[in-house]
Design a protein around this motif. Structure first.
Motif, PDB file in Angstrom:
ATOM      1  N   GLN A  63     -11.169  20.742   1.656  1.00 34.34           N
ATOM      2  CA  GLN A  63     -10.255  19.656   1.976  1.00 34.34           C
ATOM      3  C   GLN A  63     -10.825  18.387   1.363  1.00 34.34           C
ATOM      4  O   GLN A  63     -12.026  18.153   1.437  1.00 34.34           O
ATOM      5  CB  GLN A  63     -10.163  19.472   3.496  1.00 34.34           C
ATOM      6  N   ILE A  64      -9.960  17.590   0.787  1.00 37.80           N
ATOM      7  CA  ILE A  64     -10.394  16.292   0.303  1.00 37.80           C
ATOM      8  C   ILE A  64     -10.225  15.316   1.459  1.00 37.80           C
ATOM      9  O   ILE A  64      -9.137  15.151   1.990  1.00 37.80           O
ATOM     10  CB  ILE A  64      -9.557  15.837  -0.898  1.00 37.80           C
ATOM     11  N   LEU A  65     -11.347  14.736   1.891  1.00 41.31           N
ATOM     12  CA  LEU A  65     -11.286  13.842   3.054  1.00 41.31           C
ATOM     13  C   LEU A  65     -10.855  12.442   2.666  1.00 41.31           C
ATOM     14  O   LEU A  65     -10.138  11.782   3.409  1.00 41.31           O
ATOM     15  CB  LEU A  65     -12.651  13.782   3.736  1.00 41.31           C
ATOM     16  N   ALA A  66     -11.329  11.974   1.543  1.00 34.24           N
ATOM     17  CA  ALA A  66     -11.000  10.617   1.111  1.00 34.24           C
ATOM     18  C   ALA A  66     -11.335  10.494  -0.369  1.00 34.24           C
ATOM     19  O   ALA A  66     -12.172  11.232  -0.883  1.00 34.24           O
ATOM     20  CB  ALA A  66     -11.785   9.593   1.917  1.00 34.24           C
ATOM     21  N   ALA A  67     -10.668   9.558  -1.036  1.00 31.11           N
ATOM     22  CA  ALA A  67     -10.873   9.405  -2.481  1.00 31.11           C
ATOM     23  C   ALA A  67     -10.990   7.932  -2.856  1.00 31.11           C
ATOM     24  O   ALA A  67     -10.595   7.054  -2.088  1.00 31.11           O
ATOM     25  CB  ALA A  67      -9.708  10.039  -3.239  1.00 31.11           C
ATOM     26  N   ASN A  68     -11.541   7.699  -4.046  1.00 33.08           N
ATOM     27  CA  ASN A  68     -11.636   6.342  -4.610  1.00 33.08           C
ATOM     28  C   ASN A  68     -12.371   5.364  -3.701  1.00 33.08           C
ATOM     29  O   ASN A  68     -11.937   4.234  -3.483  1.00 33.08           O
ATOM     30  CB  ASN A  68     -10.237   5.815  -4.947  1.00 33.08           C
ATOM     31  N   ILE A  69     -13.491   5.814  -3.174  1.00 33.46           N
ATOM     32  CA  ILE A  69     -14.266   5.001  -2.239  1.00 33.46           C
ATOM     33  C   ILE A  69     -15.210   4.086  -3.034  1.00 33.46           C
ATOM     34  O   ILE A  69     -15.930   4.542  -3.914  1.00 33.46           O
ATOM     35  CB  ILE A  69     -15.072   5.925  -1.304  1.00 33.46           C
ATOM     36  N   ASP A  70     -15.180   2.800  -2.725  1.00 29.66           N
ATOM     37  CA  ASP A  70     -16.055   1.846  -3.426  1.00 29.66           C
ATOM     38  C   ASP A  70     -17.454   1.835  -2.844  1.00 29.66           C
ATOM     39  O   ASP A  70     -18.424   1.607  -3.550  1.00 29.66           O
ATOM     40  CB  ASP A  70     -15.473   0.433  -3.334  1.00 29.66           C
ATOM     41  N   GLN A  71     -17.556   2.014  -1.534  1.00 28.30           N
ATOM     42  CA  GLN A  71     -18.873   1.920  -0.898  1.00 28.30           C
ATOM     43  C   GLN A  71     -18.845   2.619   0.459  1.00 28.30           C
ATOM     44  O   GLN A  71     -17.791   2.780   1.067  1.00 28.30           O
ATOM     45  CB  GLN A  71     -19.281   0.453  -0.719  1.00 28.30           C
ATOM     46  N   ALA A  97     -24.906  11.977  -3.734  1.00 32.06           N
ATOM     47  CA  ALA A  97     -24.329  13.137  -4.418  1.00 32.06           C
ATOM     48  C   ALA A  97     -22.881  12.861  -4.835  1.00 32.06           C
ATOM     49  O   ALA A  97     -22.432  13.318  -5.878  1.00 32.06           O
ATOM     50  CB  ALA A  97     -24.409  14.374  -3.528  1.00 32.06           C
ATOM     51  N   TYR A  98     -22.184  12.111  -4.027  1.00 34.42           N
ATOM     52  CA  TYR A  98     -20.799  11.749  -4.354  1.00 34.42           C
ATOM     53  C   TYR A  98     -20.711  10.483  -5.202  1.00 34.42           C
ATOM     54  O   TYR A  98     -19.612  10.007  -5.486  1.00 34.42           O
ATOM     55  CB  TYR A  98     -19.997  11.539  -3.063  1.00 34.42           C
ATOM     56  N   ARG A  99     -21.866   9.915  -5.545  1.00 34.67           N
ATOM     57  CA  ARG A  99     -21.897   8.677  -6.339  1.00 34.67           C
ATOM     58  C   ARG A  99     -21.184   7.525  -5.671  1.00 34.67           C
ATOM     59  O   ARG A  99     -20.426   6.772  -6.297  1.00 34.67           O
ATOM     60  CB  ARG A  99     -21.307   8.895  -7.732  1.00 34.67           C
ATOM     61  N   ILE A 100     -21.410   7.376  -4.382  1.00 35.51           N
ATOM     62  CA  ILE A 100     -20.842   6.253  -3.633  1.00 35.51           C
ATOM     63  C   ILE A 100     -21.997   5.365  -3.180  1.00 35.51           C
ATOM     64  O   ILE A 100     -22.885   5.832  -2.466  1.00 35.51           O
ATOM     65  CB  ILE A 100     -20.066   6.754  -2.390  1.00 35.51           C
ATOM     66  N   PRO A 101     -22.025   4.101  -3.587  1.00 29.97           N
ATOM     67  CA  PRO A 101     -23.104   3.217  -3.147  1.00 29.97           C
ATOM     68  C   PRO A 101     -23.089   3.054  -1.621  1.00 29.97           C
ATOM     69  O   PRO A 101     -22.020   2.901  -1.027  1.00 29.97           O
ATOM     70  CB  PRO A 101     -22.782   1.873  -3.818  1.00 29.97           C
ATOM     71  N   ALA A 102     -24.274   3.111  -1.017  1.00 27.29           N
ATOM     72  CA  ALA A 102     -24.341   3.083   0.443  1.00 27.29           C
ATOM     73  C   ALA A 102     -25.199   1.925   0.941  1.00 27.29           C
ATOM     74  O   ALA A 102     -26.098   1.454   0.242  1.00 27.29           O
ATOM     75  CB  ALA A 102     -24.911   4.397   0.962  1.00 27.29           C
ATOM     76  N   MET A 103     -24.896   1.483   2.139  1.00 27.06           N
ATOM     77  CA  MET A 103     -25.631   0.406   2.783  1.00 27.06           C
ATOM     78  C   MET A 103     -25.775   0.760   4.261  1.00 27.06           C
ATOM     79  O   MET A 103     -24.909   1.404   4.833  1.00 27.06           O
ATOM     80  CB  MET A 103     -24.801  -0.870   2.625  1.00 27.06           C
ATOM     81  N   LEU A 104     -26.886   0.338   4.865  1.00 28.45           N
ATOM     82  CA  LEU A 104     -27.082   0.600   6.294  1.00 28.45           C
ATOM     83  C   LEU A 104     -26.714  -0.635   7.100  1.00 28.45           C
ATOM     84  O   LEU A 104     -27.094  -1.752   6.744  1.00 28.45           O
ATOM     85  CB  LEU A 104     -28.552   0.911   6.585  1.00 28.45           C
ATOM     86  N   ILE A 105     -25.998  -0.429   8.187  1.00 27.19           N
ATOM     87  CA  ILE A 105     -25.663  -1.521   9.095  1.00 27.19           C
ATOM     88  C   ILE A 105     -26.196  -1.142  10.477  1.00 27.19           C
ATOM     89  O   ILE A 105     -25.783  -0.123  11.037  1.00 27.19           O
ATOM     90  CB  ILE A 105     -24.140  -1.721   9.208  1.00 27.19           C
ATOM     91  N   ILE A 106     -27.119  -1.953  10.973  1.00 29.30           N
ATOM     92  CA  ILE A 106     -27.665  -1.686  12.309  1.00 29.30           C
ATOM     93  C   ILE A 106     -26.839  -2.479  13.323  1.00 29.30           C
ATOM     94  O   ILE A 106     -26.829  -3.712  13.292  1.00 29.30           O
ATOM     95  CB  ILE A 106     -29.144  -2.105  12.396  1.00 29.30           C
ATOM     96  N   ASN A 107     -26.140  -1.773  14.187  1.00 31.29           N
ATOM     97  CA  ASN A 107     -25.297  -2.439  15.203  1.00 31.29           C
ATOM     98  C   ASN A 107     -26.035  -2.510  16.551  1.00 31.29           C
ATOM     99  O   ASN A 107     -27.075  -1.885  16.737  1.00 31.29           O
ATOM    100  CB  ASN A 107     -23.970  -1.690  15.350  1.00 31.29           C
ATOM    101  N   LYS A 108     -25.468  -3.262  17.443  1.00 31.42           N
ATOM    102  CA  LYS A 108     -25.955  -3.416  18.830  1.00 31.42           C
ATOM    103  C   LYS A 108     -27.308  -4.110  18.889  1.00 31.42           C
ATOM    104  O   LYS A 108     -28.146  -3.772  19.739  1.00 31.42           O
ATOM    105  CB  LYS A 108     -26.009  -2.057  19.560  1.00 31.42           C
ATOM    106  N   THR A 109     -27.528  -5.070  18.001  1.00 25.56           N
ATOM    107  CA  THR A 109     -28.798  -5.805  18.051  1.00 25.56           C
ATOM    108  C   THR A 109     -28.915  -6.596  19.352  1.00 25.56           C
ATOM    109  O   THR A 109     -30.013  -6.968  19.748  1.00 25.56           O
ATOM    110  CB  THR A 109     -28.931  -6.772  16.862  1.00 25.56           C
ATOM    111  N   ASP A 110     -27.782  -6.834  20.023  1.00 24.35           N
ATOM    112  CA  ASP A 110     -27.835  -7.538  21.325  1.00 24.35           C
ATOM    113  C   ASP A 110     -28.610  -6.741  22.370  1.00 24.35           C
ATOM    114  O   ASP A 110     -29.066  -7.300  23.365  1.00 24.35           O
ATOM    115  CB  ASP A 110     -26.405  -7.819  21.819  1.00 24.35           C
ATOM    116  N   LEU A 111     -28.753  -5.438  22.159  1.00 27.98           N
ATOM    117  CA  LEU A 111     -29.468  -4.603  23.138  1.00 27.98           C
ATOM    118  C   LEU A 111     -30.971  -4.543  22.868  1.00 27.98           C
ATOM    119  O   LEU A 111     -31.735  -4.047  23.697  1.00 27.98           O
ATOM    120  CB  LEU A 111     -28.924  -3.164  23.108  1.00 27.98           C
ATOM    121  N   ALA A 112     -31.391  -5.065  21.721  1.00 21.81           N
ATOM    122  CA  ALA A 112     -32.793  -4.880  21.322  1.00 21.81           C
ATOM    123  C   ALA A 112     -33.722  -5.852  22.033  1.00 21.81           C
ATOM    124  O   ALA A 112     -33.446  -7.042  22.139  1.00 21.81           O
ATOM    125  CB  ALA A 112     -32.917  -5.041  19.809  1.00 21.81           C
ATOM    126  N   ASP A 113     -34.828  -5.319  22.547  1.00 19.71           N
ATOM    127  CA  ASP A 113     -35.910  -6.159  23.067  1.00 19.71           C
ATOM    128  C   ASP A 113     -36.989  -6.240  21.990  1.00 19.71           C
ATOM    129  O   ASP A 113     -36.771  -5.834  20.849  1.00 19.71           O
ATOM    130  CB  ASP A 113     -36.445  -5.580  24.389  1.00 19.71           C
TER     131      ASP A 113
END
Ligand SMILES: Nc1nc2c(ncn2[C@@H]2O[C@H](COP(=O)(O)OP(=O)(O)O)[C@@H](O)[C@H]2O)c(=O)[nH]1
Ligand SMILES: [Mg+2]
Ligand SMILES: [Zn+2]
Length: 287
Positions: A63-71, A97-113
């Motif tokens: 199944q093709i899940l999604a196409a033409n993804i920029d990031q 492997a899919y040649r899609i540039p990736a970035m990490l987003i850390i959420n919920k920083t309000d919970l961090a001590d």
């Protein structure tokens, strides 16, 4: 141009046996039919990239899940829930492997001590060293969101991340008209019942689209041969050029430049561990 379209009887996409000829993100040619705002898709234009999953464990159809993804934005959290680094690395490798540039987003920083911020800094170090950008946000406290909006503008972004990291909450705050359900443990349940879910693409008010990806199993690992896994860990690939053997798997071969870089701290242990686990483990729970 917007139109509700149906698919022409014999629409086929070259080179695939897919159960769905059209996916979110596809660019298509369509013919308007008599009724205004409705049409028939005549052709799917060539895809810049796409992500796939097997239709079922046994079948060869995909199944093709999604196409033409920029990031790809991978949303992670250090608690509630804690995102395992192995999961992060598998998603990143799949994105490579899919040649899609990736970035990490850390959420919920309000919970961090204090301890939490140490963990966050450590993750930033690991992933910056590997060549990835890392951003911090809190959807709840509305922090870091304007930078995220700028990065999303006029792009097609695939939002990945395990259940509970805040994907739907983030999309809602970006486009409040959507009112997606949040706080559900539904993804897990849906998977358990083997109900197929497809990603949905949502418009962003400032331009661009965001694709909410289904759970871990939905966005599984790309198929990769043991010998090519290191191609999808940029910092391992970089160092592998200097290995003594061309077919080095970077496990315990003599003259392995990857092991050497690991000992010098140029490759982080957690990334290397994930690499090994992908190479050695054919039937991982993350697939
Ligand atoms: N404390 C805190 N909770 C958040 C934040 N973002 C989302 N949540 C909560 O995390 C839970 C899961 O969010 P949801 O958007 O459904 O996650 P999804 O499964 O990735 O779509 C919900 O109860 C949200 O209210 C945040 O920045 N901080
Ligand atoms: Mg959700
Ligand atoms: Zn090697």
């Amino acid at each position: 141009l917007q139109a509700d379209c149906i698919i022409k009887g014999k629409l086929r996409v070259k080179g695939f046996r897919t159960t769905n000829p059209v996916a979110v993100g596809d660019r298509v040619l369509f013919e308007e039919t008599g009724t205004k705002g409705s049409g028939v898709i005549a052709e799917v234009l060539e895809r810049k990239n796409y992500i796939l999953r097997k239709a079922s464990n046994l079948s060869k159809e995909v199944q093709i899940l999604a196409a033409n993804i920029d990031q790809l934005f991978l949303l992670i959290t250090i608690s509630m829930p804690e995102t395992p680094t192995e999961f992060i690395d598998r998603v990143l490798a799949t994105s490579e492997a899919y040649r899609i540039p990736a970035m990490l987003i850390i959420n919920k920083t309000d919970l961090a001590d204090e301890k939490g911020f140490e963990i966050i800094e450590n993750l930033e170090r690991i992933y910056n060293t590997a060549g990835y950008e890392v951003k911090r946000i809190s959807v709840k406290a509305s922090e870091g969101l304007s930078e995220i909006s700028t990065l999303l503008k006029n792009k097609i972004t695939l939002l990945a991340g395990n259940s509970g990291t805040g994907k739907s909450s983030l999309i809602n705050i970006l486009n409040p008209t959507l009112k997606l359900k949040t706080g559900e443990i539904s993804e897990y349940h849906r998977q358990g019942k083997h109900i197929t879910t497809f990603p949905e693409m949502h418009p962003l008010p400032f331009g661009g689209f965001i694709i909410d990806s289904p759970g871990i199993r939905g966005f599984g690992m790309a198929d990769m041969d043991r010998g090519e896994v290191y191609h999808f860990f940029p910092e391992i690939f970089e160092n592998a050029r200097n290995c003594r053997f061309h077919n080095c798997l970077h496990l315990d071969e003599p003259g392995c430049a990857v092991r050497e870089a690991l000992e010098k701290g140029k490759i982080s242990f957690s990334r290397y561990r994930s690499y090994i686990s992908i190479v050695e483990d054919e039937n991982s729970k993350y697939r």
